[in-house]
Scaffold this motif. Sequence first.
Motif, PDB file in Angstrom:
ATOM      1  N   UNK A  21      59.553  41.106  56.283  1.00  0.00           N
ATOM      2  CA  UNK A  21      60.213  42.354  56.675  1.00  0.00           C
ATOM      3  C   UNK A  21      61.471  42.572  55.859  1.00  0.00           C
ATOM      4  N   UNK A  22      61.474  43.676  55.093  1.00  0.00           N
ATOM      5  CA  UNK A  22      62.636  44.030  54.287  1.00  0.00           C
ATOM      6  C   UNK A  22      63.617  44.874  55.098  1.00  0.00           C
ATOM      7  N   UNK A  23      64.890  44.611  54.909  1.00  0.00           N
ATOM      8  CA  UNK A  23      65.927  45.416  55.539  1.00  0.00           C
ATOM      9  C   UNK A  23      66.274  46.563  54.596  1.00  0.00           C
ATOM     10  N   UNK A  24      66.264  47.774  55.126  1.00  0.00           N
ATOM     11  CA  UNK A  24      66.676  48.932  54.326  1.00  0.00           C
ATOM     12  C   UNK A  24      68.188  48.956  54.217  1.00  0.00           C
ATOM     13  N   UNK A  25      68.690  49.243  53.035  1.00  0.00           N
ATOM     14  CA  UNK A  25      70.132  49.359  52.859  1.00  0.00           C
ATOM     15  C   UNK A  25      70.636  50.697  53.382  1.00  0.00           C
ATOM     16  N   UNK A  26      69.754  51.688  53.398  1.00  0.00           N
ATOM     17  CA  UNK A  26      70.130  53.031  53.840  1.00  0.00           C
ATOM     18  C   UNK A  26      69.137  53.500  54.893  1.00  0.00           C
ATOM     19  N   UNK A  27      69.627  54.163  55.909  1.00  0.00           N
ATOM     20  CA  UNK A  27      68.759  54.675  56.957  1.00  0.00           C
ATOM     21  C   UNK A  27      68.127  56.014  56.577  1.00  0.00           C
ATOM     22  N   UNK A  28      68.834  56.793  55.804  1.00  0.00           N
ATOM     23  CA  UNK A  28      68.301  58.083  55.374  1.00  0.00           C
ATOM     24  C   UNK A  28      68.654  58.296  53.907  1.00  0.00           C
ATOM     25  N   UNK A  29      68.082  59.346  53.345  1.00  0.00           N
ATOM     26  CA  UNK A  29      68.344  59.691  51.951  1.00  0.00           C
ATOM     27  C   UNK A  29      69.016  61.057  51.942  1.00  0.00           C
ATOM     28  N   UNK A  30      70.338  61.091  51.768  1.00  0.00           N
ATOM     29  CA  UNK A  30      71.065  62.370  51.780  1.00  0.00           C
ATOM     30  C   UNK A  30      70.870  63.122  50.462  1.00  0.00           C
ATOM     31  N   UNK A  31      69.800  63.888  50.386  1.00  0.00           N
ATOM     32  CA  UNK A  31      69.411  64.508  49.115  1.00  0.00           C
ATOM     33  C   UNK A  31      70.478  65.419  48.524  1.00  0.00           C
ATOM     34  N   UNK A  32      71.236  66.055  49.352  1.00  0.00           N
ATOM     35  CA  UNK A  32      72.266  66.972  48.839  1.00  0.00           C
ATOM     36  C   UNK A  32      73.331  66.219  48.050  1.00  0.00           C
ATOM     37  N   UNK A  33      73.561  64.955  48.384  1.00  0.00           N
ATOM     38  CA  UNK A  33      74.610  64.170  47.731  1.00  0.00           C
ATOM     39  C   UNK A  33      74.092  63.196  46.680  1.00  0.00           C
ATOM     40  N   UNK A  34      72.778  63.087  46.530  1.00  0.00           N
ATOM     41  CA  UNK A  34      72.233  62.163  45.542  1.00  0.00           C
ATOM     42  C   UNK A  34      72.547  62.647  44.129  1.00  0.00           C
ATOM     43  N   UNK A  35      72.658  61.708  43.222  1.00  0.00           N
ATOM     44  CA  UNK A  35      72.820  62.041  41.814  1.00  0.00           C
ATOM     45  C   UNK A  35      71.645  62.916  41.381  1.00  0.00           C
ATOM     46  N   UNK A  36      71.902  63.966  40.620  1.00  0.00           N
ATOM     47  CA  UNK A  36      70.794  64.803  40.151  1.00  0.00           C
ATOM     48  C   UNK A  36      69.828  64.018  39.262  1.00  0.00           C
ATOM     49  N   UNK A  37      70.309  62.965  38.607  1.00  0.00           N
ATOM     50  CA  UNK A  37      69.412  62.151  37.790  1.00  0.00           C
ATOM     51  C   UNK A  37      68.483  61.307  38.659  1.00  0.00           C
ATOM     52  N   UNK A  38      68.938  60.927  39.845  1.00  0.00           N
ATOM     53  CA  UNK A  38      68.065  60.224  40.786  1.00  0.00           C
ATOM     54  C   UNK A  38      67.005  61.197  41.301  1.00  0.00           C
ATOM     55  N   UNK A  39      67.405  62.415  41.610  1.00  0.00           N
ATOM     56  CA  UNK A  39      66.435  63.430  42.033  1.00  0.00           C
ATOM     57  C   UNK A  39      65.411  63.680  40.928  1.00  0.00           C
ATOM     58  N   UNK A  40      65.879  63.763  39.686  1.00  0.00           N
ATOM     59  CA  UNK A  40      64.981  63.984  38.548  1.00  0.00           C
ATOM     60  C   UNK A  40      64.038  62.799  38.351  1.00  0.00           C
ATOM     61  N   UNK A  41      64.524  61.602  38.594  1.00  0.00           N
ATOM     62  CA  UNK A  41      63.711  60.389  38.501  1.00  0.00           C
ATOM     63  C   UNK A  41      62.518  60.481  39.452  1.00  0.00           C
ATOM     64  N   UNK A  42      62.768  60.900  40.678  1.00  0.00           N
ATOM     65  CA  UNK A  42      61.697  61.052  41.661  1.00  0.00           C
ATOM     66  C   UNK A  42      60.826  62.253  41.307  1.00  0.00           C
ATOM     67  N   UNK A  43      61.452  63.353  40.912  1.00  0.00           N
ATOM     68  CA  UNK A  43      60.703  64.564  40.558  1.00  0.00           C
ATOM     69  C   UNK A  43      59.779  64.349  39.375  1.00  0.00           C
ATOM     70  N   UNK A  44      60.238  63.578  38.402  1.00  0.00           N
ATOM     71  CA  UNK A  44      59.403  63.271  37.234  1.00  0.00           C
ATOM     72  C   UNK A  44      58.150  62.522  37.666  1.00  0.00           C
ATOM     73  N   UNK A  45      58.313  61.533  38.523  1.00  0.00           N
ATOM     74  CA  UNK A  45      57.164  60.754  38.997  1.00  0.00           C
ATOM     75  C   UNK A  45      56.196  61.647  39.776  1.00  0.00           C
ATOM     76  N   UNK A  46      56.755  62.491  40.640  1.00  0.00           N
ATOM     77  CA  UNK A  46      55.891  63.374  41.429  1.00  0.00           C
ATOM     78  C   UNK A  46      55.138  64.345  40.521  1.00  0.00           C
ATOM     79  N   UNK A  47      55.838  64.973  39.581  1.00  0.00           N
ATOM     80  CA  UNK A  47      55.207  65.973  38.719  1.00  0.00           C
ATOM     81  C   UNK A  47      54.104  65.339  37.878  1.00  0.00           C
TER      82      UNK A  47
END
Length: 158
Positions: A21-47
Amino acid sequence: MKFKQYQYLKQHLFEFTAPDELKNRYEDIPTRNLSPLVLAYVGDAYYHLYIRTRLLNFEQSRVHLLNDFSMKLVSATLQAQAYKAIKDDLTEDEAYVFKRGKNAKSHAPRVASVHDYHISTGFEAVLGYLYLNKDFTRLDELCEKSFIAVAQNLSQQE
């Protein structure tokens, strides 16, 4: 990745609360405050996954062709075209995320213009934002509209 960096991440990134069982470091992902490059990292994978899956409607046996064509479709140049197809449909929040992604400090690859690379980073940031917010209906709508626009542009080229 350098060996020391890898060792550090391996030792500090994952914390177990039990053997399986892994412990999460974060309970939620505050997308409004995430680095835009982190958002792009996820968006690139999804696209990329969206494009690969969408191409199966046209070809299902030649994996090299699928891979080569999907790589072209997710290139910065064609993502910039995809963005042009959806930019007028973006909500205020999506336009804000796009702007943050477009203006993020990053290094453009040699195979695309700096302009196209920044546009594609903004485009990917929007997709990452929608994915992390679990707005899958909107995500599919924007991806499909951009896919059709890119397909039309490609089919009109000689």
